[in-house]
Design a protein around this motif. Structure first.
Motif, PDB file in Angstrom:
ATOM      1  N   MET A 192       5.277  -4.319  -1.627  1.00  0.00           N
ATOM      2  CA  MET A 192       6.192  -4.250  -0.485  1.00  0.00           C
ATOM      3  C   MET A 192       5.615  -3.421   0.656  1.00  0.00           C
ATOM      4  SD  MET A 192       9.919  -4.080  -2.289  1.00  0.00           S
ATOM      5  CE  MET A 192      10.651  -5.540  -3.022  1.00  0.00           C
ATOM      6  N   PHE A 193       4.967  -2.296   0.339  1.00  0.00           N
ATOM      7  CA  PHE A 193       4.344  -1.491   1.390  1.00  0.00           C
ATOM      8  C   PHE A 193       3.226  -2.278   2.083  1.00  0.00           C
ATOM      9  CE2 PHE A 193       5.738   2.386  -1.153  1.00  0.00           C
ATOM     10  CZ  PHE A 193       6.801   2.662  -0.311  1.00  0.00           C
ATOM     11  N   ALA A 194       2.416  -2.985   1.311  1.00  0.00           N
ATOM     12  CA  ALA A 194       1.341  -3.789   1.893  1.00  0.00           C
ATOM     13  C   ALA A 194       1.927  -4.868   2.795  1.00  0.00           C
ATOM     14  CB  ALA A 194       0.493  -4.420   0.789  1.00  0.00           C
ATOM     15  N   ILE A 195       2.970  -5.532   2.334  1.00  0.00           N
ATOM     16  CA  ILE A 195       3.599  -6.604   3.119  1.00  0.00           C
ATOM     17  C   ILE A 195       4.157  -6.050   4.430  1.00  0.00           C
ATOM     18  CG2 ILE A 195       5.591  -8.170   3.175  1.00  0.00           C
ATOM     19  CD1 ILE A 195       5.008  -8.606   0.099  1.00  0.00           C
TER      20      ILE A 195
ATOM     21  N   GLU B 160      -4.287  -1.434   5.206  1.00  0.00           N
ATOM     22  CA  GLU B 160      -3.695  -2.690   4.720  1.00  0.00           C
ATOM     23  C   GLU B 160      -4.481  -3.229   3.533  1.00  0.00           C
ATOM     24  OE1 GLU B 160      -2.165  -4.536   9.024  1.00  0.00           O
ATOM     25  OE2 GLU B 160      -4.017  -5.252   8.105  1.00  0.00           O
ATOM     26  N   GLN B 161      -5.796  -3.260   3.688  1.00  0.00           N
ATOM     27  CA  GLN B 161      -6.632  -3.833   2.636  1.00  0.00           C
ATOM     28  C   GLN B 161      -6.622  -2.980   1.367  1.00  0.00           C
ATOM     29  OE1 GLN B 161      -8.064  -7.077   2.833  1.00  0.00           O
ATOM     30  NE2 GLN B 161      -6.459  -6.826   4.364  1.00  0.00           N
ATOM     31  N   VAL B 162      -6.595  -1.663   1.519  1.00  0.00           N
ATOM     32  CA  VAL B 162      -6.509  -0.783   0.357  1.00  0.00           C
ATOM     33  C   VAL B 162      -5.201  -1.053  -0.390  1.00  0.00           C
ATOM     34  CG1 VAL B 162      -6.212   1.637  -0.356  1.00  0.00           C
ATOM     35  CG2 VAL B 162      -8.050   1.011   1.238  1.00  0.00           C
ATOM     36  N   LEU B 163      -4.093  -1.153   0.340  1.00  0.00           N
ATOM     37  CA  LEU B 163      -2.799  -1.437  -0.295  1.00  0.00           C
ATOM     38  C   LEU B 163      -2.796  -2.803  -0.974  1.00  0.00           C
ATOM     39  CD1 LEU B 163      -0.213  -0.019   2.271  1.00  0.00           C
ATOM     40  CD2 LEU B 163      -0.757   0.878   0.008  1.00  0.00           C
ATOM     41  N   VAL B 164      -3.397  -3.807  -0.334  1.00  0.00           N
ATOM     42  CA  VAL B 164      -3.453  -5.148  -0.921  1.00  0.00           C
ATOM     43  C   VAL B 164      -4.221  -5.110  -2.241  1.00  0.00           C
ATOM     44  CG1 VAL B 164      -4.478  -7.452  -0.636  1.00  0.00           C
ATOM     45  CG2 VAL B 164      -3.130  -6.457   1.216  1.00  0.00           C
TER      46      VAL B 164
END
Length: 190
Positions: A138-141, A157-161
């Motif tokens: 959800m945080f990445a989205i 973003e990429q780290v979260l993904v």
């Protein structure tokens, strides 16, 4: 069955999904892209908050039901899968399709697993790893929808993904390892 507040919040989350998808993918000739994006972001955030609230209220007030144990994770899967699919369309450079395929495949496996368990009279509630995975997704989205730009934000973003991807795999292994007996029992009856 009378619907309690946590179950109503779960149903509200499901109802919000088509509206979220509409504003994520709406044609710029109907709604300007920036407007649609921000409406979709607000809808996603509100839906995500209902995920936190329904579980919190259910546990705090002893309102945990089998419906909630089954429907809450399903609502999460529907919301997150819809968002990732929309992001393949709107942000393909930041949301690779292969990652979305792995995430959605995991959701199908767990949903099928829950159905087998249900046939055996067992309701499998969300696990710690599953909840942790959902939060990272959800945080990445949220960051991907906001599309704030800039190299630092892109790295975050990429780290979260990729953390979400790793947690997706870890939570799948955790579910299967903790509940393998359900599969053995289900296989013996068929």
């Amino acid at each position: 069955m009378q619907m309690n507040l946590p179950n109503k919040l779960t149903i509200l989350r499901v109802i919000m999904i088509p509206f979220f998808v509409f504003f994520m993918l709406v044609s710029p000739s109907l709604v300007p892209h920036e407007v649609g994006k921000w409406i979709a972001l607000v809808l996603f955030c509100v839906a995500s908050i209902t995920d936190f609230l329904d579980g919190h209220i259910a546990r705090k007030n002893n309102l945990v039901t089998n419906f909630g144990k089954f429907m809450d994770p399903l609502a999460d899967k529907m919301l997150v899968s819809s968002a990732f699919i929309c992001l393949i369309v709107t942000r393909p450079e930041s949301m690779p399709a292969w990652i979305v395929i792995i995430i959605i495949a995991r959701e199908f496996v767990i949903s099928g697993f829950r159905l087998i368990a249900s046939d055996n009279g067992v309701v499998i509630a969300a696990s710690y790893w599953g909840k942790f995975k959902t939060n990272f997704q959800m945080f990445a989205i949220i960051l991907l929808i906001a599309d704030l730009g800039g190299p630092v934000v892109h790295v975050i973003e990429q780290v979260l993904v990729y953390i979400a991807l790793i947690l997706t795999i870890v939570s799948l292994i955790d579910y299967l390892a903790k509940n393998i007996d359900v599969l053995k029992e289900g296989g013996a009856e068929k």
